[in-house]
Design a protein around this motif. Structure first.
Motif, PDB file in Angstrom:
ATOM      1  N   THR A 179       0.836  -1.203   0.000  1.00 26.35           N
ATOM      2  CA  THR A 179       0.000   0.000   0.000  1.00 26.35           C
ATOM      3  C   THR A 179       0.865   1.245   0.000  1.00 26.35           C
ATOM      4  OG1 THR A 179      -1.854   1.109   1.092  1.00 26.35           O
ATOM      5  CG2 THR A 179      -0.217   0.126   2.532  1.00 26.35           C
ATOM      6  N   ASP A 180       0.425   2.244  -0.715  1.00 34.40           N
ATOM      7  CA  ASP A 180       1.049   3.570  -0.726  1.00 34.40           C
ATOM      8  C   ASP A 180      -0.055   4.600  -0.861  1.00 34.40           C
ATOM      9  OD1 ASP A 180       3.945   4.052  -0.517  1.00 34.40           O
ATOM     10  OD2 ASP A 180       4.077   2.470  -2.028  1.00 34.40           O
ATOM     11  N   ILE A 181      -0.461   5.135   0.279  1.00 34.22           N
ATOM     12  CA  ILE A 181      -1.501   6.165   0.294  1.00 34.22           C
ATOM     13  C   ILE A 181      -0.829   7.449   0.759  1.00 34.22           C
ATOM     14  CG2 ILE A 181      -3.724   6.871   1.266  1.00 34.22           C
ATOM     15  CD1 ILE A 181      -4.267   3.851   1.770  1.00 34.22           C
ATOM     16  N   PRO A 182      -0.841   8.503  -0.051  1.00 30.18           N
ATOM     17  CA  PRO A 182      -0.131   9.724   0.345  1.00 30.18           C
ATOM     18  C   PRO A 182      -0.929  10.521   1.374  1.00 30.18           C
ATOM     19  CG  PRO A 182      -1.226  10.052  -1.750  1.00 30.18           C
ATOM     20  CD  PRO A 182      -1.465   8.621  -1.375  1.00 30.18           C
ATOM     21  N   PRO A 183      -0.234  11.362   2.160  1.00 33.14           N
ATOM     22  CA  PRO A 183      -0.947  12.246   3.095  1.00 33.14           C
ATOM     23  C   PRO A 183      -1.650  13.383   2.359  1.00 33.14           C
ATOM     24  CG  PRO A 183       1.438  12.583   3.241  1.00 33.14           C
ATOM     25  CD  PRO A 183       1.222  11.476   2.270  1.00 33.14           C
ATOM     26  N   HIS A 184      -2.666  13.957   3.010  1.00 34.40           N
ATOM     27  CA  HIS A 184      -3.450  15.051   2.425  1.00 34.40           C
ATOM     28  C   HIS A 184      -3.639  16.158   3.458  1.00 34.40           C
ATOM     29  CE1 HIS A 184      -4.432  11.718  -0.281  1.00 34.40           C
ATOM     30  NE2 HIS A 184      -4.881  12.592  -1.153  1.00 34.40           N
ATOM     31  N   ALA A 185      -4.085  17.319   2.967  1.00 31.06           N
ATOM     32  CA  ALA A 185      -4.368  18.443   3.860  1.00 31.06           C
ATOM     33  C   ALA A 185      -5.656  18.143   4.635  1.00 31.06           C
ATOM     34  CB  ALA A 185      -4.516  19.730   3.054  1.00 31.06           C
ATOM     35  N   LEU A 186      -5.611  18.321   5.953  1.00 28.06           N
ATOM     36  CA  LEU A 186      -6.748  17.993   6.820  1.00 28.06           C
ATOM     37  C   LEU A 186      -8.026  18.716   6.397  1.00 28.06           C
ATOM     38  CD1 LEU A 186      -7.810  16.667   9.490  1.00 28.06           C
ATOM     39  CD2 LEU A 186      -7.126  18.760  10.642  1.00 28.06           C
ATOM     40  N   HIS A 187      -7.925  20.026   6.148  1.00 29.25           N
ATOM     41  CA  HIS A 187      -9.136  20.788   5.839  1.00 29.25           C
ATOM     42  C   HIS A 187      -9.749  20.343   4.506  1.00 29.25           C
ATOM     43  CE1 HIS A 187      -5.896  23.079   3.885  1.00 29.25           C
ATOM     44  NE2 HIS A 187      -6.801  23.537   3.049  1.00 29.25           N
ATOM     45  N   VAL A 473     -13.213  20.017  14.409  1.00 27.76           N
ATOM     46  CA  VAL A 473     -11.846  19.494  14.211  1.00 27.76           C
ATOM     47  C   VAL A 473     -11.125  20.327  13.140  1.00 27.76           C
ATOM     48  CG1 VAL A 473     -10.504  17.509  13.391  1.00 27.76           C
ATOM     49  CG2 VAL A 473     -12.442  17.144  14.923  1.00 27.76           C
ATOM     50  N   ARG A 474     -11.856  20.666  12.078  1.00 29.80           N
ATOM     51  CA  ARG A 474     -11.269  21.471  10.990  1.00 29.80           C
ATOM     52  C   ARG A 474     -10.798  22.816  11.516  1.00 29.80           C
ATOM     53  NH1 ARG A 474     -11.847  25.171   6.990  1.00 29.80           N
ATOM     54  NH2 ARG A 474     -11.655  24.507   4.814  1.00 29.80           N
ATOM     55  N   LYS A 475     -11.651  23.452  12.340  1.00 34.37           N
ATOM     56  CA  LYS A 475     -11.329  24.774  12.868  1.00 34.37           C
ATOM     57  C   LYS A 475     -10.113  24.710  13.780  1.00 34.37           C
ATOM     58  CE  LYS A 475     -13.408  28.720  15.246  1.00 34.37           C
ATOM     59  NZ  LYS A 475     -14.617  29.225  15.943  1.00 34.37           N
ATOM     60  N   GLN A 476     -10.006  23.632  14.570  1.00 35.42           N
ATOM     61  CA  GLN A 476      -8.937  23.544  15.559  1.00 35.42           C
ATOM     62  C   GLN A 476      -7.601  23.126  14.954  1.00 35.42           C
ATOM     63  OE1 GLN A 476      -9.866  20.989  18.877  1.00 35.42           O
ATOM     64  NE2 GLN A 476      -7.885  21.311  19.865  1.00 35.42           N
ATOM     65  N   PHE A 477      -7.609  22.228  13.975  1.00 33.69           N
ATOM     66  CA  PHE A 477      -6.347  21.614  13.542  1.00 33.69           C
ATOM     67  C   PHE A 477      -5.943  21.903  12.099  1.00 33.69           C
ATOM     68  CE2 PHE A 477      -7.862  18.832  16.995  1.00 33.69           C
ATOM     69  CZ  PHE A 477      -6.754  18.904  17.848  1.00 33.69           C
ATOM     70  N   ALA A 478      -6.768  22.583  11.319  1.00 35.12           N
ATOM     71  CA  ALA A 478      -6.427  22.815   9.905  1.00 35.12           C
ATOM     72  C   ALA A 478      -5.149  23.643   9.787  1.00 35.12           C
ATOM     73  CB  ALA A 478      -7.572  23.516   9.207  1.00 35.12           C
ATOM     74  N   GLU A 479      -4.306  23.260   8.812  1.00 32.13           N
ATOM     75  CA  GLU A 479      -3.063  23.980   8.526  1.00 32.13           C
ATOM     76  C   GLU A 479      -3.041  24.327   7.038  1.00 32.13           C
ATOM     77  OE1 GLU A 479       0.192  21.480   9.524  1.00 32.13           O
ATOM     78  OE2 GLU A 479      -0.189  21.513  11.688  1.00 32.13           O
ATOM     79  N   PRO A 480      -2.320  25.381   6.679  1.00 32.29           N
ATOM     80  CA  PRO A 480      -2.231  25.709   5.249  1.00 32.29           C
ATOM     81  C   PRO A 480      -1.581  24.562   4.470  1.00 32.29           C
ATOM     82  CG  PRO A 480      -1.357  27.489   6.612  1.00 32.29           C
ATOM     83  CD  PRO A 480      -1.581  26.332   7.522  1.00 32.29           C
ATOM     84  N   ARG A 481      -1.977  24.419   3.225  1.00 35.95           N
ATOM     85  CA  ARG A 481      -1.394  23.392   2.347  1.00 35.95           C
ATOM     86  C   ARG A 481       0.103  23.655   2.174  1.00 35.95           C
ATOM     87  NH1 ARG A 481      -1.586  20.005  -1.870  1.00 35.95           N
ATOM     88  NH2 ARG A 481      -3.709  19.305  -1.547  1.00 35.95           N
ATOM     89  N   ARG A 482       0.894  22.583   2.161  1.00 38.45           N
ATOM     90  CA  ARG A 482       2.356  22.719   2.008  1.00 38.45           C
ATOM     91  C   ARG A 482       2.817  22.415   0.584  1.00 38.45           C
ATOM     92  NH1 ARG A 482       4.496  19.719   7.562  1.00 38.45           N
ATOM     93  NH2 ARG A 482       3.153  20.873   9.001  1.00 38.45           N
ATOM     94  N   SER A 483       2.195  21.429  -0.067  1.00 42.33           N
ATOM     95  CA  SER A 483       2.610  21.066  -1.429  1.00 42.33           C
ATOM     96  C   SER A 483       1.826  21.875  -2.461  1.00 42.33           C
ATOM     97  CB  SER A 483       2.374  19.570  -1.684  1.00 42.33           C
ATOM     98  OG  SER A 483       3.176  18.788  -0.827  1.00 42.33           O
ATOM     99  N   VAL A 484       2.537  22.319  -3.472  1.00 40.76           N
ATOM    100  CA  VAL A 484       1.899  23.043  -4.588  1.00 40.76           C
ATOM    101  C   VAL A 484       1.551  22.020  -5.669  1.00 40.76           C
ATOM    102  CG1 VAL A 484       2.273  24.792  -6.367  1.00 40.76           C
ATOM    103  CG2 VAL A 484       3.221  25.124  -4.076  1.00 40.76           C
ATOM    104  N   ILE A 485       0.372  22.144  -6.251  1.00 43.39           N
ATOM    105  CA  ILE A 485      -0.047  21.196  -7.299  1.00 43.39           C
ATOM    106  C   ILE A 485      -0.059  21.901  -8.653  1.00 43.39           C
ATOM    107  CG2 ILE A 485      -1.951  19.771  -8.154  1.00 43.39           C
ATOM    108  CD1 ILE A 485      -2.597  19.103  -5.266  1.00 43.39           C
ATOM    109  N   GLU A 486       0.652  21.303  -9.610  1.00 42.98           N
ATOM    110  CA  GLU A 486       0.670  21.810 -10.982  1.00 42.98           C
ATOM    111  C   GLU A 486      -0.007  20.777 -11.878  1.00 42.98           C
ATOM    112  OE1 GLU A 486       4.754  22.580 -11.896  1.00 42.98           O
ATOM    113  OE2 GLU A 486       4.879  24.320 -10.548  1.00 42.98           O
ATOM    114  N   GLU A 487      -0.769  21.273 -12.841  1.00 39.57           N
ATOM    115  CA  GLU A 487      -1.627  20.390 -13.637  1.00 39.57           C
ATOM    116  C   GLU A 487      -0.834  19.401 -14.476  1.00 39.57           C
ATOM    117  OE1 GLU A 487      -5.333  20.528 -16.787  1.00 39.57           O
ATOM    118  OE2 GLU A 487      -4.614  22.389 -15.897  1.00 39.57           O
ATOM    119  N   LYS A 488       0.183  19.891 -15.184  1.00 37.77           N
ATOM    120  CA  LYS A 488       0.894  19.040 -16.147  1.00 37.77           C
ATOM    121  C   LYS A 488       2.256  18.607 -15.591  1.00 37.77           C
ATOM    122  CE  LYS A 488      -2.191  19.390 -19.433  1.00 37.77           C
ATOM    123  NZ  LYS A 488      -3.028  18.219 -19.756  1.00 37.77           N
ATOM    124  N   ILE A 489       2.687  17.431 -16.049  1.00 38.49           N
ATOM    125  CA  ILE A 489       4.049  16.973 -15.743  1.00 38.49           C
ATOM    126  C   ILE A 489       4.976  17.618 -16.759  1.00 38.49           C
ATOM    127  CG2 ILE A 489       5.594  14.974 -15.698  1.00 38.49           C
ATOM    128  CD1 ILE A 489       3.188  13.297 -14.787  1.00 38.49           C
TER     129      ILE A 489
END
Length: 808
Positions: A179-187, A473-489
């Motif tokens: 299994t390889d499930i990547p982490p995601h932004a909580l909010h 939970v969202r209000k208490q623990f949400a953090e800004p996104r760290r990874s930037v997502i670009e559409e194309k490789i």
């Protein structure tokens, strides 16, 4: 009493199959794969529950890690302490887990792959967000099972008041599954859960409006929205994760690349070493220094470049050849309903929502039961206060507590629980003010019971409770996104001009295979003299080239060596070069035929080769530009005893002349040789008599007046006009170039094309080397045997003949 020995006669494959099947089932269900509901593997769940059970929570002091590990091993997880401690440490590493579940004091490892301190030195406690995973576990919200020795109970799953599997991701390998499930932004994940609850048929496209994609704890740039979408739809998909890099100018026209974020799960120290190895191995001449300037304030890797080197090109090369850029493959397998399942985004969200509905339902049932029990007691106390004097009289008339309870039950119809509460009441509570408190409590209990009953009977109210708690939970623990997502490789293109600093050098290759590049300064200091070379050797190629150029070296075994100039050893003019066999592997009897330099391979040209057996072939120049060149590459497919005698670059030449050992010459248009791929054998160029073989080939250009000089083994040399040979067609025997002698006939060693300014060098069996200016020979006809320039009896047979251009 004698013990009877028992044994079963079973096929080995049956026994092994059965045992491995059981083992596989165990490691799949109970070791390596996470649960789809709480996102935890058993060891992680046991660590968190053990810490919670022992009160090692966020609002309390830190506690020695060894104590927790001991609790986990002793009560829940009978495995090695290192496996438990490693799992515990990982839960505390903020570069591996998006929201740390364990807080740790002390050395808990590093991005460089450093080991954490031993568990006796570190201290730990649950993090605040871990409290949300365990919240309400004491309200019979999850099933408990006996531990390994039936001495205690442990949970099968945690309540998980946030979607931990998507938030923190998971990685693991079991039997037949990984299994390889990547982490995601909580909010974003919580927003997706809320959307799915409102719209159970929400598509991946709709969900991706809120959940943009993975969000790695190390940040970085994620490329490939299509890969994310495919993964969310099928459970499998590929994305590119790239470091965040900035190019900063320095004084003196230099630049440096500064990396502040690297891909997830990449070892920083190993990555920096690989980058520095590119510089050390001279694969990347543009880098002057690589430094790790990371500190408490954050990650910072500096790649300092040489003057006038394009940083963008270097960065592209590093993206392609190091872990500055990696691919991440989704493989979203989790245990769902006790089975390993490939999960899509919708099934992951649905599994979590169903789990939360079950948790909130069970919690509401627990709270309702408790509220009803308390309501019953409050009603009893209120009734007792209303007939207080009678109650006191009854109690005083009783013999003991049990008798008092029985008398209250008989006289006033109290229940067992109410009677227990009344006799346990302290005297100071028997005041008039207590009735008002009880009435208030009764009102609040009625309200609570009504609310809980509503939750248990209305699906809408149940859903609203879950949504409200997730929003909290969202209000208490949400953090800004760290990874930037670009559409194309981004397609990475690397040009050698960008990679290699431009430097003018002198390149030399000798017949015996010694190669080197020399700086123009070293060459000028020697004034081009005193070139280091063995006595028996001679210079095959010398040229002023650029480090961005390439040379092709052709060998007698039908191979060529692709050699970038910048990768040649930098050796002084007066020092012997490096042998070609130390750069690429050559056969013991393989020698060099020809060397050609190229700035690029774009020209409309071809390489023409000729073998001893008279085979000729032609391949386009562009075919010779290769990516992998650590070994010699086939350019002509030769028969077992054949060897290559000629390799020439065809640009505007129109004809080919081939001379044979038995003094036959054939001339034909180059057009008759078809263009083929590299590994072909070619076509017949000359029809040979028995025991005859081709010795030389000459490319002819109609615009250049060219004569042929022939040398025999007896030391005879002759010059002929090219017009002596009419243009015919390929695969003919040709015409004679010498008068046939019956005794001691002349055998041709080589034929060379000359324009008048060359010198012919003859080498004999007695190590005599004779220089013959081409201009000294007068043209004769085909039937002449020429003139002797050496005496075979005293000087020895001629073994080799080569051409030397005279410098003006």
């Amino acid at each position: 009493m004698t013990q009877i020995e028992r044994f079963q006669d079973l096929p080995l494959e049956e026994v092994i199959g059965d045992r491995f099947g059981r083992y596989s089932k165990y490691i799949i269900q109970d070791r390596a794969l996470p649960d789809a509901r709480d996102g935890l593997k058993p060891v992680q769940r046991r660590i968190l529950y053990a810490m919670y059970h022992e009160g090692n929570t966020n609002e309390k002091a830190f506690r020695k890690s060894a104590k927790t590990v001991g609790n986990v091993i002793g009560n829940y997880h009978p495995h090695g302490d290192s496996s438990v401690y490693e799992a515990m440490v990982r839960l505390s590493q903020d570069w591996k887990i998006r929201h740390m579940l364990v807080e740790m004091h002390g050395n808990n490892g590093s991005m460089d792959g450093d080991s954490p301190a031993a568990m006796r030195y570190t201290e730990a406690r649950l993090s605040a967000i871990s409290g949300e995973l365990l919240r309400d576990i004491d309200k019979r919200t999850v099933d408990f099972i006996p531990n390994f020795d039936d001495s205690d109970m442990e949970p099968t799953v945690l309540p998980a008041r946030f979607p931990n599997l998507l938030v923190n991701g998971s990685t693991g390998i079991s039997a037949g599954y990984a299994t390889d499930i990547p982490p995601h932004a909580l909010h974003e994940v919580l927003d997706a859960v809320l959307m799915r609850m409102d719209n159970p048929d929400a598509t991946v496209d709709e969900l991706m409006k809120v959940i943009k994609g993975p969000d790695f704890p190390t940040g970085g740039i994620i490329q490939g929205v299509d890969g994310i979408k495919k993964a969310y739809e099928t459970g499998k998909g590929k994305i590119i994760v790239r470091s965040k890099a900035d190019i900063e100018p320095l004084k003196g026209g230099k630049e440096q690349i500064v990396i502040t974020e690297i891909p997830f799960e990449v070892n920083k120290a190993t990555m920096i070493k690989k980058i520095d190895d590119q510089r050390f191995d001279r694969k990347l001449d543009g880098i002057s220094e690589v430094r790790d300037e990371s500190d408490r304030s954050g990650l910072r890797i500096v790649i300092e470049l040489k003057k006038d080197v394009q940083a963008a090109g270097i960065l592209n090369y590093l993206y392609k050849n190091t872990d500055l850029q990696v691919s991440y493959n989704f493989n979203m397998v989790a245990i769902y309903k006790r089975r390993p399942t490939m999960m899509t985004l919708q099934t992951l969200l649905d599994a979590y929502i169903a789990h939360q509905k079950e948790i909130v339902t069970k919690r509401s049932e627990f709270d309702l039961h408790k509220a009803k029990d308390r309501m019953h007691i409050v009603e009893g106390l209120m009734k007792a206060l209303s007939i207080l004097d009678k109650v006191i009289k009854t109690i005083r008339a009783s013999k003991d507590k049990r008798d008092a309870k029985n008398n209250l039950i008989e006289s006033f119809s109290f229940s067992e629980a109410q009677a227990e509460a009344i006799v346990s009441l302290q005297l100071y509570r028997l005041t008039n003010t207590d009735i008002t408190e009880l009435q208030k409590e009764e009102a609040s209990l009625k309200k609570l019971i009504e609310e809980l009953t509503g939750i248990l009977t209305s699906a809408t109210k149940l859903k609203n409770v879950i949504k409200k708690e997730l929003a909290g939970v969202r209000k208490q623990f949400a953090e800004p996104r760290r990874s930037v997502i670009e559409e194309k490789i981004e397609e990475i293109t690397i040009t050698r001009e960008v990679m290699i600093p431009s430097e003018e050098v002198v390149v030399t290759v000798t017949k015996e295979g010694y190669v080197k590049r020399t700086s123009t300064r070293s060459h000028a200091a020697s004034n081009g003299r005193d070139f280091a070379m063995k006595e028996s050797d001679h210079l095959l190629f010398e040229g002023n080239l650029n480090t961005q150029h390439t040379i092709l070296i052709f060998t007698t075994k039908g191979n060529f060596v692709y050699q970038p100039i910048n990768e040649l050893p930098d050796i002084k003019w007066k020092d012997l070069g490096q042998h070609l066999s130390s750069i690429v592997q050559l056969e013991s009897d393989e020698s060099i035929l020809a060397v050609y330099p190229f700035e690029n391979f774009d020209a409309d040209a071809s390489i023409l080769t000729v073998s001893q057996y008279g085979q000729v072939k032609r391949s386009a120049l562009k075919d010779y530009q290769v990516q992998r060149y650590s070994r010699a590459i086939k350019t002509m497919n030769l028969k077992k005893d054949d060897s290559m005698i000629f390799a020439g670059l065809v640009t505007k030449e129109t004809e080919l002349f081939i001379g044979t050992n038995h003094a036959y010459g054939v001339r034909f248009p180059i057009e008759e040789i078809p263009l083929t791929g590299l590994r072909t054998a070619g076509v017949k160029g000359v029809n040979l008599k028995d025991k005859d073989f081709a010795v030389s080939a000459v490319l002819l250009d109609a615009e250049i007046k060219q004569d042929l000089i022939l040398v025999t083994q007896r030391g005879a040399a002759k010059k002929m006009r090219i017009t002596e040979f009419e243009t015919g067609s390929r695969a003919k025997r040709g015409v004679v170039m010498l008068r046939e002698l019956k005794s001691n006939p002349h055998r041709v060693i080589s034929v060379h094309g000359v324009t008048g300014g060359e010198e012919i060098i003859l080498e004999t069996a007695k190590n005599i080397r004779l220089t013959l200016p081409a201009a000294n020979l007068k043209p004769v006809d085909r039937y002449s045997n020429g003139s002797f320039v050496l005496d075979e009896s005293s000087d020895g047979k001629v073994l080799d003949v080569y051409l030397k251009q005279v410098k003006e």
